[in-house]
Design an enzyme around this catalytic site. Structure first.
Site, PDB file in Angstrom:
ATOM      1  N   SER A  18       0.763  -1.361   0.008  1.00  0.00           N
ATOM      2  CA  SER A  18      -0.089  -0.068   0.083  1.00  0.00           C
ATOM      3  C   SER A  18       0.826   1.386  -0.098  1.00  0.00           C
ATOM      4  O   SER A  18       1.660   1.323   0.536  1.00  0.00           O
ATOM      5  CB  SER A  18      -0.846  -0.046   1.259  1.00  0.00           C
ATOM      6  OG  SER A  18      -1.609   1.453   1.392  1.00  0.00           O
ATOM      7  N   GLN A  76       0.763  -0.308  -4.816  1.00  0.00           N
ATOM      8  CA  GLN A  76      -0.716   0.522  -4.859  1.00  0.00           C
ATOM      9  C   GLN A  76      -0.396   1.837  -4.726  1.00  0.00           C
ATOM     10  O   GLN A  76       0.185   2.186  -3.827  1.00  0.00           O
ATOM     11  CB  GLN A  76      -1.734  -0.303  -3.813  1.00  0.00           C
ATOM     12  CG  GLN A  76      -2.822   0.342  -3.798  1.00  0.00           C
ATOM     13  CD  GLN A  76      -2.998   1.668  -2.757  1.00  0.00           C
ATOM     14  OE1 GLN A  76      -2.193   1.395  -1.681  1.00  0.00           O
ATOM     15  NE2 GLN A  76      -3.845   2.482  -2.995  1.00  0.00           N
ATOM     16  N   TYR A 132      -2.546   5.602  -4.168  1.00  0.00           N
ATOM     17  CA  TYR A 132      -3.629   6.510  -3.841  1.00  0.00           C
ATOM     18  C   TYR A 132      -3.181   7.674  -4.472  1.00  0.00           C
ATOM     19  O   TYR A 132      -2.170   8.178  -4.978  1.00  0.00           O
ATOM     20  CB  TYR A 132      -3.753   6.563  -2.419  1.00  0.00           C
ATOM     21  CG  TYR A 132      -4.561   5.839  -1.732  1.00  0.00           C
ATOM     22  CD1 TYR A 132      -5.693   5.305  -2.136  1.00  0.00           C
ATOM     23  CD2 TYR A 132      -4.061   5.014  -0.399  1.00  0.00           C
ATOM     24  CE1 TYR A 132      -6.495   4.443  -1.200  1.00  0.00           C
ATOM     25  CE2 TYR A 132      -4.662   4.354   0.266  1.00  0.00           C
ATOM     26  CZ  TYR A 132      -6.112   3.861  -0.280  1.00  0.00           C
ATOM     27  OH  TYR A 132      -6.859   2.799   0.478  1.00  0.00           O
ATOM     28  N   THR A 186      -5.768   3.001  -7.011  1.00  0.00           N
ATOM     29  CA  THR A 186      -7.005   2.591  -6.220  1.00  0.00           C
ATOM     30  C   THR A 186      -7.710   4.015  -6.593  1.00  0.00           C
ATOM     31  O   THR A 186      -7.559   5.016  -6.386  1.00  0.00           O
ATOM     32  CB  THR A 186      -6.615   2.599  -4.679  1.00  0.00           C
ATOM     33  OG1 THR A 186      -5.920   1.609  -4.530  1.00  0.00           O
ATOM     34  CG2 THR A 186      -8.018   2.643  -3.860  1.00  0.00           C
ATOM     35  N   ARG A 200     -15.516   6.006   8.852  1.00  0.00           N
ATOM     36  CA  ARG A 200     -15.552   4.909   9.371  1.00  0.00           C
ATOM     37  C   ARG A 200     -16.233   4.896  10.650  1.00  0.00           C
ATOM     38  O   ARG A 200     -15.447   5.226  11.622  1.00  0.00           O
ATOM     39  CB  ARG A 200     -14.655   3.907   9.521  1.00  0.00           C
ATOM     40  CG  ARG A 200     -14.174   3.848   7.896  1.00  0.00           C
ATOM     41  CD  ARG A 200     -13.232   2.344   7.612  1.00  0.00           C
ATOM     42  NE  ARG A 200     -12.987   2.568   6.249  1.00  0.00           N
ATOM     43  CZ  ARG A 200     -11.971   2.638   5.917  1.00  0.00           C
ATOM     44  NH1 ARG A 200     -10.872   2.584   6.262  1.00  0.00           N
ATOM     45  NH2 ARG A 200     -11.445   2.634   4.201  1.00  0.00           N
ATOM     46  N   LYS A 241      -7.945  -0.079  -9.609  1.00  0.00           N
ATOM     47  CA  LYS A 241      -8.596  -1.026  -8.444  1.00  0.00           C
ATOM     48  C   LYS A 241      -9.728  -0.226  -7.819  1.00  0.00           C
ATOM     49  O   LYS A 241      -9.809   0.849  -7.893  1.00  0.00           O
ATOM     50  CB  LYS A 241      -7.719  -1.261  -7.295  1.00  0.00           C
ATOM     51  CG  LYS A 241      -8.175  -1.731  -5.847  1.00  0.00           C
ATOM     52  CD  LYS A 241      -7.156  -1.973  -5.064  1.00  0.00           C
ATOM     53  CE  LYS A 241      -7.425  -2.856  -3.605  1.00  0.00           C
ATOM     54  NZ  LYS A 241      -8.237  -1.881  -2.618  1.00  0.00           N
ATOM     55  N   HIS A 265     -13.429  -2.594  -1.899  1.00  0.00           N
ATOM     56  CA  HIS A 265     -12.603  -2.333  -0.969  1.00  0.00           C
ATOM     57  C   HIS A 265     -12.979  -3.057   0.239  1.00  0.00           C
ATOM     58  O   HIS A 265     -12.740  -2.302   1.215  1.00  0.00           O
ATOM     59  CB  HIS A 265     -12.844  -0.789  -0.715  1.00  0.00           C
ATOM     60  CG  HIS A 265     -11.452   0.181  -0.318  1.00  0.00           C
ATOM     61  ND1 HIS A 265     -10.493   0.867  -1.089  1.00  0.00           N
ATOM     62  CD2 HIS A 265     -10.839   0.076   0.989  1.00  0.00           C
ATOM     63  CE1 HIS A 265      -9.695   1.161  -0.611  1.00  0.00           C
ATOM     64  NE2 HIS A 265      -9.629   0.826   0.672  1.00  0.00           N
ATOM     65  N   ARG A 284     -15.283  -1.051   2.704  1.00  0.00           N
ATOM     66  CA  ARG A 284     -14.912  -0.277   3.486  1.00  0.00           C
ATOM     67  C   ARG A 284     -15.057   1.186   2.817  1.00  0.00           C
ATOM     68  O   ARG A 284     -14.678   2.322   3.625  1.00  0.00           O
ATOM     69  CB  ARG A 284     -13.342  -0.211   3.789  1.00  0.00           C
ATOM     70  CG  ARG A 284     -13.159  -1.664   4.575  1.00  0.00           C
ATOM     71  CD  ARG A 284     -11.542  -1.918   4.548  1.00  0.00           C
ATOM     72  NE  ARG A 284     -10.513  -1.025   5.329  1.00  0.00           N
ATOM     73  CZ  ARG A 284     -10.500  -1.402   6.568  1.00  0.00           C
ATOM     74  NH1 ARG A 284     -10.959  -2.486   7.376  1.00  0.00           N
ATOM     75  NH2 ARG A 284      -9.672  -0.755   7.253  1.00  0.00           N
TER      76      ARG A 284
HETATM   77  C1  LIG Z   1      -6.776  -2.913   7.150  1.00  0.00           C
HETATM   78  C2  LIG Z   1      -7.136  -2.522   5.789  1.00  0.00           C
HETATM   79  C3  LIG Z   1      -6.537  -1.363   5.005  1.00  0.00           C
HETATM   80  C4  LIG Z   1      -6.627  -1.199   3.701  1.00  0.00           C
HETATM   81  N1  LIG Z   1      -5.884  -0.232   3.020  1.00  0.00           N
HETATM   82  C5  LIG Z   1      -5.958  -0.400   1.763  1.00  0.00           C
HETATM   83  C6  LIG Z   1      -4.872   0.480   0.892  1.00  0.00           C
HETATM   84  O1  LIG Z   1      -4.002   1.095   1.813  1.00  0.00           O
HETATM   85  N2  LIG Z   1      -5.114   0.506  -0.373  1.00  0.00           N
HETATM   86  C7  LIG Z   1      -6.236  -0.177  -0.961  1.00  0.00           C
HETATM   87  O2  LIG Z   1      -6.275   0.019  -2.150  1.00  0.00           O
HETATM   88  N3  LIG Z   1      -7.010  -0.793  -0.443  1.00  0.00           N
HETATM   89  C8  LIG Z   1      -6.869  -0.846   0.903  1.00  0.00           C
HETATM   90  N4  LIG Z   1      -7.832  -1.796   1.713  1.00  0.00           N
HETATM   91  C9  LIG Z   1      -8.538  -2.560   0.811  1.00  0.00           C
HETATM   92  C10 LIG Z   1      -7.856  -3.944   0.287  1.00  0.00           C
HETATM   93  O3  LIG Z   1      -6.851  -3.654  -0.672  1.00  0.00           O
HETATM   94  C11 LIG Z   1      -8.856  -4.721  -0.308  1.00  0.00           C
HETATM   95  O4  LIG Z   1      -9.744  -4.130  -1.307  1.00  0.00           O
HETATM   96  C12 LIG Z   1      -9.913  -5.479   0.645  1.00  0.00           C
HETATM   97  O5  LIG Z   1      -9.318  -5.802   1.907  1.00  0.00           O
HETATM   98  C13 LIG Z   1     -10.399  -6.624   0.292  1.00  0.00           C
HETATM   99  O6  LIG Z   1     -11.567  -7.247   1.000  1.00  0.00           O
HETATM  100  P1  LIG Z   1     -10.892  -8.426   2.130  1.00  0.00           P
HETATM  101  O7  LIG Z   1     -10.237  -7.861   3.244  1.00  0.00           O
HETATM  102  O8  LIG Z   1     -12.426  -8.764   2.601  1.00  0.00           O
HETATM  103  O9  LIG Z   1     -10.133  -9.302   1.335  1.00  0.00           O
HETATM  104  C14 LIG Z   1      -7.377  -2.100   2.735  1.00  0.00           C
HETATM  105  C15 LIG Z   1      -8.332  -2.999   3.759  1.00  0.00           C
HETATM  106  C16 LIG Z   1      -7.855  -3.276   4.818  1.00  0.00           C
HETATM  107  C17 LIG Z   1      -8.785  -4.525   5.504  1.00  0.00           C
END
Ligand SMILES: Cc1cc2nc3c(=O)[nH]c(=O)nc-3n(C[C@H](O)[C@H](O)[C@H](O)COP(=O)(O)O)c2cc1C
Length: 418
Positions: free
Chosen positions: A127, A148, A150, A178, A187, A274, A298, A301
């Site tokens: 990330s 990745q 942002y 992303t 959140r 993404k 995501h 999230r």
């Molecule tokens: C703790 C956490 C931090 C995340 N941080 C990023 C990030 O920095 N960049 C990003 O593109 N996605 C981020 N994501 C999303 C993940 O890349 C991914 O899309 C997502 O976790 C997939 O779902 P899953 O956790 O159910 O496998 C984050 C997810 C979590 C759980």
């Protein structure tokens, strides 16, 4: 026969790996252990979604609703789980999704997951807001390293372009942009828990940490997690607070299609977008020369109202099939989920929390164990499907009640045709 019985019981594994399989036969077992081992606010940050967690639950429900019709009587003694993505070979059609501030789940977890991905030879996506710098993680995962990005639109994308150059120098094979964070989202769980970087202790958070002493000691030993990639952009010496402030102010704003076009020019290797959920967005990305589309909400999230990525996948696959590599994430917890996505058109998937739970529960052996679980479950599910290589999963009959029917002939967007 005794040997056969033994390998039946242990999945063909020896020693520590067999022990882990016996004690934690699926990712949910690791999640439970992680939950006990880390403070409540850290668990909520990792496990939670946004709003009422509807998007989060929708992912799970939608994946569970996809049925795969088995095919029997075929020779499946030799199963090959490897895939080629963007010209490189990986051992499994599943990789580690990018996760920022993952150090909250367990100090040093970025390094743990990068090294585990390298051992398992599966993609590892670092990330932008990892708690270890690009260069260190790339060195730990040289064969499988993706980066990745942002949107950092300030100063005409100067920092984004600098990060991209650093990722290229470090040897990243794929750049993942992303798209689904055009603005910071509230959140509620994190707000309620008073989650902030740097950590500002409140009575409740202190009590949380006291209930997770190993985690607390590790944080004391290693320091609070920091956004290490930005160290050279804040006045020296960089502190947790200055890095957090920088991230808060600079990493705000969308990655527009114009920015994607510029990054396409700046980045010579494979490029993935993404967070795509609409076939028109996938189409637009492909027309800009993007090599891959990662269908994702995501992990629930970003928008509590976003569809499950698995439900958006078939229409996107139909739209860009053969013109882009298709990836999916959000909710993937087991080998069957991987097969569901592949049967519906994905070339591979990423999993985020599954790997995080493994690492937070047991450190490096836990991360290795998650990869081993995926390997075992993918092989088992492929045998049931009567297929011996991932590409053949496209022939699997998948029943998918939630598949979204996007409008058949959408009007072209004006800006798009320009
Ligand atoms: C703790 C956490 C931090 C995340 N941080 C990023 C990030 O920095 N960049 C990003 O593109 N996605 C981020 N994501 C999303 C993940 O890349 C991914 O899309 C997502 O976790 C997939 O779902 P899953 O956790 O159910 O496998 C984050 C997810 C979590 C759980």
């Amino acid at each position: 026969m005794a040997g056969a019985a033994q390998s039946w019981g242990s999945g063909g594994l020896d020693g520590r790996a067999a022990e882990l399989r016996r004690r934690y036969p699926c990712v949910a077992d690791l999640e439970q252990l992680a939950r006990r081992r880390i403070p409540r606010f850290a668990y909520d940050f990792v496990a939670g979604g946004v709003g009422g967690d509807h998007g989060l639950r929708r992912n799970r429900a939608a994946l569970d609703a996809v049925q795969l019709v088995p095919r029997y009587g075929r020779d499946v003694t030799r199963i090959e789980t490897g895939v080629t993505l963007f010209g490189r070979d990986y051992a499994l059609p599943v990789g580690v999704a990018p996760m920022g501030l993952a150090g909250l789940a367990w100090p040093g977890i970025d390094e743990i997951l990068a090294a585990a991905a390298q051992r398992a030879r599966i993609p590892y996506v670092s990330s932008t807001v990892a708690n270890a710098p690009i260069e260190r993680l790339a060195a730990l995962a040289p064969d499988v390293f993706w980066f990745q990005l942002y949107g950092l639109p300030g100063d005409d994308h100067a920092v984004s372009l600098e990060l991209v150059r650093r990722a290229e120098r470090a040897g990243a094979h794929v750049l993942v942009l992303t798209m689904d964070v055009p603005a910071r989202q509230k959140r509620e769980g994190d707000v309620r828990n008073g989650l902030a970087v740097p950590f500002r202790p409140r009575l409740r958070t202190v009590l949380d940490v006291l209930r997770a002493p190993r985690w607390g000691l590790e944080v004391l030993r290693r320091g609070q997690p920091r956004f290490e990639n930005f160290c050279s952009y804040v006045p020296a010496p960089a502190s947790t607070a200055s890095l957090a402030g920088y991230t808060y102010h600079k990493m705000a704003g969308p990655l527009t299609w114009e920015a994607v076009a510029r990054l396409r020019e700046a980045w010579p290797r494979a490029l993935v977008v993404k967070g795509i959920l609409h076939p028109e967005d996938a189409e637009r990305a492909v027309r800009l020369g993007v090599d891959g589309v990662l269908v994702s909400n995501h992990g629930g999230r970003q928008s509590d109202a976003a569809p499950a990525s698995i439900d958006a996948l078939p229409a996107i696959a139909a739209r860009v099939a053969g013109r882009a590599t298709l990836l999916l994430d959000s909710g993937v917890r087991c080998g069957l989920d991987v097969l569901r996505a592949l049967a519906l058109g994905a070339d591979a998937v990423l999993a985020g929390r599954a790997f995080l739970y493994g690492g937070a529960a047991l450190g490096a052996p836990g991360a290795d164990h998650v990869a081993a679980l995926f390997r075992e479950e993918i092989r088992g599910a492929m045998a049931l499907g009567g297929v011996t290589e991932p590409a053949a999963l496209r022939e699997t009959l998948a029943l998918h009640p939630g598949a979204i029917r996007f409008p058949a002939a959408p009007r072209p967007a004006l800006a798009e045709t320009a």
